[in-house]
Design an enzyme around this catalytic site. Structure first.
Site, PDB file in Angstrom:
ATOM      1  N   ILE A 181     -25.826 -26.184  -9.070  1.00 16.25           N
ATOM      2  CA  ILE A 181     -25.635 -27.463  -9.763  1.00 16.25           C
ATOM      3  C   ILE A 181     -24.416 -27.425 -10.683  1.00 16.25           C
ATOM      4  O   ILE A 181     -23.957 -28.434 -11.199  1.00 16.25           O
ATOM      5  CB  ILE A 181     -26.929 -27.843 -10.517  1.00 16.25           C
ATOM      6  CG1 ILE A 181     -26.805 -29.197 -11.207  1.00 16.25           C
ATOM      7  CG2 ILE A 181     -27.335 -26.780 -11.495  1.00 16.25           C
ATOM      8  CD1 ILE A 181     -28.062 -29.672 -11.902  1.00 16.25           C
ATOM      9  N   GLY A 228     -25.997 -32.676 -12.653  1.00 15.95           N
ATOM     10  CA  GLY A 228     -27.012 -33.656 -12.265  1.00 15.95           C
ATOM     11  C   GLY A 228     -27.978 -33.951 -13.398  1.00 15.95           C
ATOM     12  O   GLY A 228     -28.459 -35.057 -13.533  1.00 15.95           O
ATOM     13  N   PHE A 229     -28.277 -32.933 -14.218  1.00 18.12           N
ATOM     14  CA  PHE A 229     -29.173 -33.078 -15.371  1.00 18.12           C
ATOM     15  C   PHE A 229     -30.557 -33.604 -14.979  1.00 18.12           C
ATOM     16  O   PHE A 229     -31.217 -34.250 -15.782  1.00 18.12           O
ATOM     17  CB  PHE A 229     -28.543 -33.962 -16.447  1.00 18.12           C
ATOM     18  CG  PHE A 229     -27.226 -33.452 -16.961  1.00 18.12           C
ATOM     19  CD1 PHE A 229     -27.117 -32.176 -17.484  1.00 18.12           C
ATOM     20  CD2 PHE A 229     -26.074 -34.237 -16.908  1.00 18.12           C
ATOM     21  CE1 PHE A 229     -25.898 -31.691 -17.945  1.00 18.12           C
ATOM     22  CE2 PHE A 229     -24.853 -33.756 -17.368  1.00 18.12           C
ATOM     23  CZ  PHE A 229     -24.769 -32.483 -17.892  1.00 18.12           C
ATOM     24  N   THR A 268     -24.169 -24.426 -12.728  1.00 20.85           N
ATOM     25  CA  THR A 268     -24.581 -23.481 -13.762  1.00 20.85           C
ATOM     26  C   THR A 268     -24.192 -22.046 -13.446  1.00 20.85           C
ATOM     27  O   THR A 268     -24.268 -21.191 -14.314  1.00 20.85           O
ATOM     28  CB  THR A 268     -26.113 -23.535 -13.929  1.00 20.85           C
ATOM     29  OG1 THR A 268     -26.687 -23.410 -12.621  1.00 20.85           O
ATOM     30  CG2 THR A 268     -26.551 -24.846 -14.536  1.00 20.85           C
ATOM     31  N   GLU A 316     -32.137 -25.791 -19.967  1.00 21.49           N
ATOM     32  CA  GLU A 316     -32.767 -26.952 -20.594  1.00 21.49           C
ATOM     33  C   GLU A 316     -33.232 -26.663 -22.011  1.00 21.49           C
ATOM     34  O   GLU A 316     -33.204 -27.542 -22.879  1.00 21.49           O
ATOM     35  CB  GLU A 316     -33.934 -27.417 -19.727  1.00 21.49           C
ATOM     36  CG  GLU A 316     -33.432 -28.128 -18.501  1.00 21.49           C
ATOM     37  CD  GLU A 316     -34.472 -28.209 -17.401  1.00 21.49           C
ATOM     38  OE1 GLU A 316     -34.914 -29.316 -17.131  1.00 21.49           O
ATOM     39  OE2 GLU A 316     -34.819 -27.183 -16.821  1.00 21.49           O
TER      40      GLU A 316
HETATM   41 MO1  MOS Z   1     -33.713 -30.340 -14.699  1.00 19.86          MO
HETATM   42  S1  MOS Z   1     -34.192 -32.115 -15.613  1.00 19.86           S
HETATM   43  O1  MOS Z   1     -35.219 -29.812 -14.103  1.00 19.86           O
HETATM   44  O2  MOS Z   1     -32.643 -30.757 -13.461  1.00 19.86           O
END
Ligand code: MOS
Length: 745
Positions: free
Chosen positions: A464, A237-238, A466, A707
């Site tokens: 997500i 999703g980023f 990860t 991130e």
């Molecule tokens: Mo990240 S930009 O907090 O999914």
């Protein structure tokens, strides 16, 4: 490098393969758009083809008459949506405040003006193409060049930076620009909404099921208990999937009106229009230093574009006040409105474009001072967070820089432009540091220790992509000795106990205390049964004399094998499972942040190769060292940082969403024209994690990572590019034209 003996940590800190890996590689993990419910209808939105004006009329008669079409919804028949009471992590969050079709004003290209519901995607697409819209067109503005249209807001200030700058022996004043970038997770956004006349079920692509639930509840005007949100697997999703976008409401309206489940998949083109992007930023950095490199001032004045009716701010200056020591500092922000969809968080929002500017300025200042850029950073290491005076919970930036330099071979760097060669290629080397906040959000979890010797752990968060499923299994395995493959993990369903967003690189740090709390509660119950029930070899013992480890209940001080498998206790107690619940508090207002400055750190060293004859620039090698506290799963963590570095190559060299000045449309809205870094662009990667557990933050000392890997990398690449070519690029991405121009001068 672990500070705890291996006997204490047998699962945590080990490179575990994903527990959901087999499901993914066999294609049996179901993503939202994979689901097909009985009687499913398909919705396809109609998007405006102007970027500014008013929708005067819609001719839908032909579309309605087309085969397979069930309904065409628009402003007059969509039903009621409501606005959120305000953005909050607890109650609901959107970046685009206006519900779809609320008024007839068009503020950006692609804005939804209608939605067609049909039996098939083909029928819905054909009908949506047959709808005629008439507009009153007003001039739009999608220019990349920004000026703050509000008075700049002072975000952080200390000392007198103007005076310090004016009187310093060495100064740098430069402006850096980053373009619009679009999230391109391979999985498109999608919603399946299913209304049974009273209750809604939403199968969603969301990084935050709990926040999504609250948002839907408010915007639909339906109590929370009548809504369930499910997001079992995400193809990333980023940040684009953090908050709800209008298509979820369109799917809700569609199921409400047809009485059938409706699937709406956002197209790749719509991904560039309707579900957020990283905005253009323009950042002026002024930095001054004594001749020895000690900073005397730092000023960071940034502006980002935002939508006409929304206020998203890219917090470029978030980490500026604490990255280096300087007595004088000012950070200001501003926004410029453009006819674009609302920007939103994109991987490392704020710090990623912000550190591109700050770290580029540090590299340029090193040239002014004729000082090595690593040395310049080492000389400006603060002892405390100078923006607050608070101690750092754990900060090892200098170790990241030193170790990275060592691994990269930095001492062999000769500073002259074009002075390094290998295999007939010109080499360029550059460095950039990175910082990202240590965040944690509120979380709750339930654990069942089951009579068959297995365990189940559940939390209303989502994976997500990860490795959150794996992290939860590891935590339970670590605490109980139950093998990973016997631990079932349930995520991605809003009926589960409140879980954190998958954002801010915070999910791991958020679930750790909640899961440990839950597993300990279950263990306490197990031991109390062991001490009490008939058939337990420990009947009559005190609970305090007993322990649970290696899957066995045993006497403290004795080896686990001398006890009994824990399932036997539960069998004796006639229980299916010993259950425990746990929770932990967190949030942006985390009280711990009043006592400590909590951030992760890192350093990137990049090598580019340059062939002037054909103006070919490649990133050939990146060494990254990350200080993220304890790493719970080094295999998943490495994957995150490697992916982020590759994304950084894209940020430096390729990614740029371009708006067509004539129509206002994002013009390269597909994966052929919006260039992302691919395997062919991937340099040799070398990722190292320092292992300094941040036990102020949680008992395992894990801050979470992901991130941070994208922060700072672009500045390392632009510096390496300057080293190889002599061209100083201050506007991303680096274009071949920038480099050709250098060749001609
Ligand atoms: Mo990240 S930009 O907090 O999914």
């Amino acid at each position: 490098m672990s500070t705890l003996p291996d006997s204490v940590l047998s699962v945590i800190g080990q490179p575990q393969a994903r527990v959901d890996g087999p499901l993914k590689v066999s294609g049996s993990a179901t993503y939202t758009s994979d689901l097909n419910l009985p009687d499913l209808l398909i919705a396809v939105p109609v998007c405006s083809t102007i970027a500014s004006g008013r929708l005067v009329s819609l001719d839908i008669a032909d579309a309605e008459a087309m085969p397979g079409v069930h309904a065409v919804l628009h402003r007059d028949n969509v039903g009621r949506f409501y606005r959120l009471s305000g953005n909050s992590m607890e109650t609901g969050f959107v970046d685009e405040a206006r519900p779809p079709f609320e008024d007839d004003i068009i503020r950006y290209y692609g804005q939804y003006i209608a939605v067609v519901i049909a039996d098939t995607f083909e029928a819905a697409s054909a009908a949506s193409a047959a709808i005629e819209a008439r507009y009153e067109v007003t001039p739009h503005d999608v220019r990349d060049e920004l000026e703050a249209d509000d008075k700049p807001k002072v975000e952080s200030e200390r000392g007198d930076p103007d005076r310090a700058f004016d009187t310093a022996p060495a100064t740098l004043d430069a402006t850096y620009v980053t373009p619009t970038e679009t999230h391109n997770p391979i999985e498109l956004h999608a919603t399946i909404a299913d209304w049974d006349g009273e209750n809604y079920t939403f199968y969603e692509t969301t990084q935050a099921i709990t926040v999504h639930l609250g948002t839907l509840s408010q915007m639909l005007g339906v109590p929370k208990e009548k809504i369930r949100v499910i997001s079992r697997y995400l193809g990333s999703g980023f940040g684009g999937k953090l908050w709800m976008w209008p298509h979820s409401l369109l799917a809700a309206a569609a199921t409400r009106q047809t009485g059938r489940p409706v699937k709406l998949v956002v197209s790749r083109k719509m991904m560039f229009q309707n579900v957020g992007h990283r905005p253009v930023t323009q950042q002026r950095v002024r930095v001054s230093a004594e001749r020895d490199g000690k900073l005397t001032s730092l000023q960071h004045d940034y502006v980002n574009h935002t939508a006409i009716a929304d206020d998203y701010q890219e917090s470029c200056g978030e980490v500026t006040p604490l990255i280096y020591s300087t007595p004088n500092l000012r950070v200001t922000s501003g926004v410029t409105r453009r006819n674009v969809g609302s920007p939103t968080s994109m991987r490392g929002p704020g710090a990623v474009p912000g550190l591109y500017a700050i770290e580029s300025a540090m590299n340029e200042l090193a040239h002014v001072l004729n000082l090595d850029p690593v040395e310049l950073r080492l000389r400006n290491e603060p002892r405390v967070d100078e923006s607050t005076g608070l101690p750092f919970s754990s900060r090892h930036l200098t170790e990241c820089l030193r170790m990275g330099a060592e691994r990269f071979g930095w001492s062999r760097r000769t500073p002259g432009v074009g002075s390094m060669q290998r295999d007939g290629l010109t080499l360029g080397w550059g460095v950039g540091a990175c910082v990202w906040p240590g965040l944690r959000f509120s979380a709750a979890a339930d654990v069942d220790l089951r009579a068959d010797g297995s365990a189940r752990v559940v939390c209303g968060t989502q994976d997500i992509g990860t490795g959150t499923y794996t992290v939860l299994a590891q935590l339970v395995a670590e605490e109980t000795g139950i093998p990973l493959e016997r631990i079932e993990v349930g995520l991605g369903d809003s009926v589960l106990p409140l879980g954190p967003i998958s954002g801010g690189s915070a999910a791991t740090a958020s679930v750790i205390p909640a899961v440990l709390d839950a597993v300990r509660a279950a263990t306490k119950l197990l031991l109390s049964r062991a001490a009490a029930v008939d058939g337990s070899p420990f009947k009559g013992a005190s609970e305090d004399e007993l322990a649970f480890s290696a899957g066995h209940v045993h006497r403290k001080g004795e080896t686990p094998e001398r006890g009994v498998p824990f399932g036997q206790i539960l069998e004796a107690a006639k229980m299916r499972a010993a259950s425990g619940s746990g929770s932990a508090k967190g949030g942006f207002d985390d009280p711990l942040k009043k006592r400590f400055s909590i951030y992760s750190y890192g350093a990137h060293f990049a090598e580019v190769t340059w062939q002037p004859e054909i103006a070919r620039l490649r990133v050939s090698r990146v060494v990254t060292v990350i200080d993220g506290g304890r790493i719970v799963n080094p295999r998943a963590a490495r994957n995150q940082i490697e992916g982020a570095v590759v994304m950084g190559v894209g940020m430096a060299l390729f990614e740029h969403t371009m708006y067509d000045k004539r129509t206002g449309a994002p013009i390269n809205s597909n994966l052929a024209d919006y260039v992302v870094a691919t395997n062919a662009d991937t340099p040799e990667l070398d990722v190292t994690f320092l292992d300094h557990p941040d036990t102020v933050f949680n008992e395992l000392g894990a801050r979470g990572i992901a991130e941070i890997g994208l922060a700072g990398i672009a500045s390392a690449i632009t510096e390496a590019t300057h080293h190889a070519t002599g061209v100083r690029v201050r506007k991303l991405p680096i274009m071949i034209e920038d480099l050709l121009a250098a060749e001609m001068t």
